[in-house]
Design a protein around this motif. Structure first.
Motif, PDB file in Angstrom:
ATOM      1  N   LEU A 170       0.824  -1.382   0.108  1.00 15.11           N
ATOM      2  CA  LEU A 170      -0.023   0.004  -0.170  1.00 15.11           C
ATOM      3  C   LEU A 170       0.836   1.352  -0.139  1.00 15.11           C
ATOM      4  CD1 LEU A 170      -2.690  -0.920   2.597  1.00 15.11           C
ATOM      5  CD2 LEU A 170      -3.061  -0.677  -0.131  1.00 15.11           C
ATOM      6  N   VAL A 171       1.868   1.115   0.749  1.00 16.66           N
ATOM      7  CA  VAL A 171       2.919   2.283   0.804  1.00 16.66           C
ATOM      8  C   VAL A 171       3.497   2.560  -0.458  1.00 16.66           C
ATOM      9  CG1 VAL A 171       4.811   3.139   1.867  1.00 16.66           C
ATOM     10  CG2 VAL A 171       3.109   2.218   3.170  1.00 16.66           C
TER      11      VAL A 171
ATOM     12  N   THR B  87     -10.517 -11.218  -0.464  1.00 15.17           N
ATOM     13  CA  THR B  87      -9.025 -10.806   0.082  1.00 15.17           C
ATOM     14  C   THR B  87      -9.170 -11.484   1.678  1.00 15.17           C
ATOM     15  OG1 THR B  87      -7.445  -9.118   0.659  1.00 15.17           O
ATOM     16  CG2 THR B  87      -9.750  -8.624   1.160  1.00 15.17           C
ATOM     17  N   VAL B  88      -7.718 -11.521   2.467  1.00 18.37           N
ATOM     18  CA  VAL B  88      -7.615 -12.171   3.479  1.00 18.37           C
ATOM     19  C   VAL B  88      -8.037 -11.181   4.568  1.00 18.37           C
ATOM     20  CG1 VAL B  88      -5.874 -13.728   2.744  1.00 18.37           C
ATOM     21  CG2 VAL B  88      -5.385 -11.521   3.721  1.00 18.37           C
ATOM     22  N   TYR B  89      -8.362  -9.905   4.235  1.00 23.91           N
ATOM     23  CA  TYR B  89      -8.690  -9.003   5.312  1.00 23.91           C
ATOM     24  C   TYR B  89     -10.237  -9.071   5.434  1.00 23.91           C
ATOM     25  CZ  TYR B  89      -3.966  -7.749   4.935  1.00 23.91           C
ATOM     26  OH  TYR B  89      -2.498  -7.890   4.841  1.00 23.91           O
ATOM     27  N   ARG B  90     -10.431  -8.696   6.659  1.00 21.34           N
ATOM     28  CA  ARG B  90     -11.809  -8.761   6.969  1.00 21.34           C
ATOM     29  C   ARG B  90     -12.586  -7.414   6.808  1.00 21.34           C
ATOM     30  NH1 ARG B  90     -11.996 -12.100  12.537  1.00 21.34           N
ATOM     31  NH2 ARG B  90     -11.273 -14.255  11.827  1.00 21.34           N
TER      32      ARG B  90
ATOM     33  N   SER C 248      -8.748  -1.708  -4.968  1.00 16.13           N
ATOM     34  CA  SER C 248      -7.506  -2.130  -5.750  1.00 16.13           C
ATOM     35  C   SER C 248      -6.252  -1.994  -4.792  1.00 16.13           C
ATOM     36  CB  SER C 248      -7.307  -1.227  -6.776  1.00 16.13           C
ATOM     37  OG  SER C 248      -7.048   0.116  -6.314  1.00 16.13           O
ATOM     38  N   GLY C 249      -6.396  -1.503  -3.677  1.00 16.27           N
ATOM     39  CA  GLY C 249      -5.377  -1.598  -2.809  1.00 16.27           C
ATOM     40  C   GLY C 249      -5.049  -2.749  -1.939  1.00 16.27           C
ATOM     41  N   PHE C 250      -5.970  -3.922  -2.067  1.00 16.69           N
ATOM     42  CA  PHE C 250      -5.449  -5.210  -1.219  1.00 16.69           C
ATOM     43  C   PHE C 250      -5.283  -6.543  -2.172  1.00 16.69           C
ATOM     44  CE2 PHE C 250      -7.950  -2.363   1.379  1.00 16.69           C
ATOM     45  CZ  PHE C 250      -7.390  -2.494   2.698  1.00 16.69           C
ATOM     46  N   PRO C 251      -4.532  -7.312  -1.716  1.00 17.87           N
ATOM     47  CA  PRO C 251      -4.296  -8.490  -2.581  1.00 17.87           C
ATOM     48  C   PRO C 251      -5.496  -9.517  -2.484  1.00 17.87           C
ATOM     49  CG  PRO C 251      -3.686  -8.758  -0.179  1.00 17.87           C
ATOM     50  CD  PRO C 251      -3.734  -7.109  -0.300  1.00 17.87           C
ATOM     51  N   ILE C 252      -5.873  -9.763  -3.906  1.00 17.86           N
ATOM     52  CA  ILE C 252      -7.107 -10.480  -4.188  1.00 17.86           C
ATOM     53  C   ILE C 252      -6.682 -11.809  -4.380  1.00 17.86           C
ATOM     54  CG2 ILE C 252      -8.584 -10.630  -5.862  1.00 17.86           C
ATOM     55  CD1 ILE C 252      -9.082  -8.201  -4.166  1.00 17.86           C
TER      56      ILE C 252
ATOM     57  N   PRO D 120       4.135 -15.950   0.093  1.00 14.49           N
ATOM     58  CA  PRO D 120       3.196 -14.783   0.550  1.00 14.49           C
ATOM     59  C   PRO D 120       3.405 -13.360   0.010  1.00 14.49           C
ATOM     60  CG  PRO D 120       4.701 -15.420   2.423  1.00 14.49           C
ATOM     61  CD  PRO D 120       4.785 -16.376   1.017  1.00 14.49           C
ATOM     62  N   THR D 121       4.511 -13.414  -0.766  1.00 17.04           N
ATOM     63  CA  THR D 121       4.778 -11.951  -1.612  1.00 17.04           C
ATOM     64  C   THR D 121       4.314 -12.097  -2.870  1.00 17.04           C
ATOM     65  OG1 THR D 121       7.104 -13.282  -2.041  1.00 17.04           O
ATOM     66  CG2 THR D 121       7.099 -11.750  -0.198  1.00 17.04           C
ATOM     67  N   TYR D 122       3.597 -13.071  -3.135  1.00 26.55           N
ATOM     68  CA  TYR D 122       2.864 -13.229  -4.575  1.00 26.55           C
ATOM     69  C   TYR D 122       1.521 -12.947  -4.232  1.00 26.55           C
ATOM     70  CZ  TYR D 122       6.715 -15.961  -6.483  1.00 26.55           C
ATOM     71  OH  TYR D 122       7.964 -16.386  -6.905  1.00 26.55           O
ATOM     72  N   TYR D 123       0.845 -12.111  -5.073  1.00 24.34           N
ATOM     73  CA  TYR D 123      -0.762 -11.641  -5.112  1.00 24.34           C
ATOM     74  C   TYR D 123      -1.211 -11.254  -6.232  1.00 24.34           C
ATOM     75  CZ  TYR D 123       0.768  -6.758  -4.922  1.00 24.34           C
ATOM     76  OH  TYR D 123       1.397  -5.556  -5.247  1.00 24.34           O
ATOM     77  N   TYR D 124      -2.472 -11.314  -6.315  1.00 23.57           N
ATOM     78  CA  TYR D 124      -3.186 -10.806  -7.558  1.00 23.57           C
ATOM     79  C   TYR D 124      -3.532  -9.196  -7.013  1.00 23.57           C
ATOM     80  CZ  TYR D 124      -3.691 -15.515  -9.340  1.00 23.57           C
ATOM     81  OH  TYR D 124      -3.253 -16.801  -9.720  1.00 23.57           O
ATOM     82  N   ASN D 125      -3.911  -8.229  -8.237  1.00 20.35           N
ATOM     83  CA  ASN D 125      -4.369  -7.295  -7.969  1.00 20.35           C
ATOM     84  C   ASN D 125      -5.304  -6.793  -9.124  1.00 20.35           C
ATOM     85  OD1 ASN D 125      -4.926  -4.824  -6.640  1.00 20.35           O
ATOM     86  ND2 ASN D 125      -2.961  -3.907  -7.040  1.00 20.35           N
TER      87      ASN D 125
END
Length: 198
Positions: free
Chosen positions: A15-16, A82-85, A91-95, A134-139
Motif C-alpha cells: 500500500l505504501v 481478500t484475506v482482510y476482514r 485495488s489496494g488489497f491483495p486479491i 506470501p509475497t505473491y498476490y493478484y491485484n
C-alpha cells in the motif's frame, strides 16, 4: 497470529509503495464487489464468453487450465476475496480468485501461477500443488478502455520492489501471466437463478 503478521506487513508495504490510491472495484451495475462474493469474469470486448476450466491434454482431473468459454456464455462463477476482514474490495488489497463452486478437481480451487514451461509460458491453473509465496498476490486495477473495466495483475515483491505482469489469455487460448498484454474484463454478479455449469 504469527502467520498473519508477515502477510499484514507485506500488504502495508504494498500500500505504501503503490503508485496510485486505492480505488473501489465495481461490477457492471456499478456496485462495489463484495469480499468473498461470486462473480462472472467477462471479457470487455471479445466474441468469446467468460472464464471456464479445461482439462490438460491428457484429460487428467487436475490441474485444470483456465480458458474462455467458446459458446459466448458467462462461464463459471469465481469467488473474489481478500484475506482482510473488510466487506468490500478495492485495488489496494491483495486479491484471491477461486473456482470453489467447481468440484471436478479434488485439489485446491484457487488460482495458482505455474513456473514458466519450456516455451517460456506461465499458466494460471486450478488444482495445482506447490508453494505460493506470501509475497505473491493478484491485484485488480482500472483499465483505460471503458467504465467499470479492469485488468488483473499478478505481482510479487522483491527487495522492496513490486513487479507485476498481466493476467491474460495467451496465444494458445489459456489464461496465463505475460508482460504488457492486458486482458480487460468486467465483473457480473453470479446468481444461482441464472443457468450456469455448476
Amino acid at each position: 497470529m504469527a502467520s498473519f503478521l508477515p502477510t499484514a506487513a507485506i500488504t502495508l508495504l504494498l500500500l505504501v509503495l503503490s503508485p496510485s490510491p486505492s480505488v473501489a472495484i465495481v461490477d457492471g451495475d456499478g456496485d462495489i464487489l463484495r469480499n468473498g462474493g461470486y462473480y462472472y469474469i467477462l471479457p470487455h470486448s471479445s466474441s468469446k464468453g467468460g472464464l471456464t476450466l479445461t482439462p490438460a491434454k491428457d484429460s487428467s482431473l487436475c490441474p485444470l487450465f483456465i480458458t474462455q468459454d467458446s459458446s459466448n456464455s458467462r462461464g463459471l462463477p469465481v469467488k473474489i476475496s481478500t484475506v482482510y476482514r473488510i466487506p468490500y474490495l478495492s485495488s489496494g488489497f491483495p486479491i484471491d480468485f477461486s473456482f470453489d463452486k467447481v468440484t471436478t478437481c479434488y485439489k485446491s480451487p484457487h488460482w495458482w501461477v505455474a513456473p514458466s514451461d519450456a516455451n517460456n509460458k506461465s499458466y494460471v491453473l486450478v488444482g495445482a500443488s506447490g508453494p505460493f509465496k506470501p509475497t505473491y498476490y493478484y491485484n485488480i486495477v482500472e483499465a483505460k478502455t471503458g467504465k467499470n473495466v479492469y485488468n488483473i495483475k499478478f505481482c510479487h515483491t522483491s527487495e522492496s520492489e513490486i513487479k507485476c505482469k498481466d493476467v491474460s489469455i495467451l496465444d494458445d487460448g489459456m489464461l496465463g501471466v505475460i508482460e504488457d498484454s492486458p486482458f480487460p474484463v468486467t465483473f457480473e454478479k453470479y446468481s444461482p437463478n441464472i443457468a450456469s455449469y455448476v
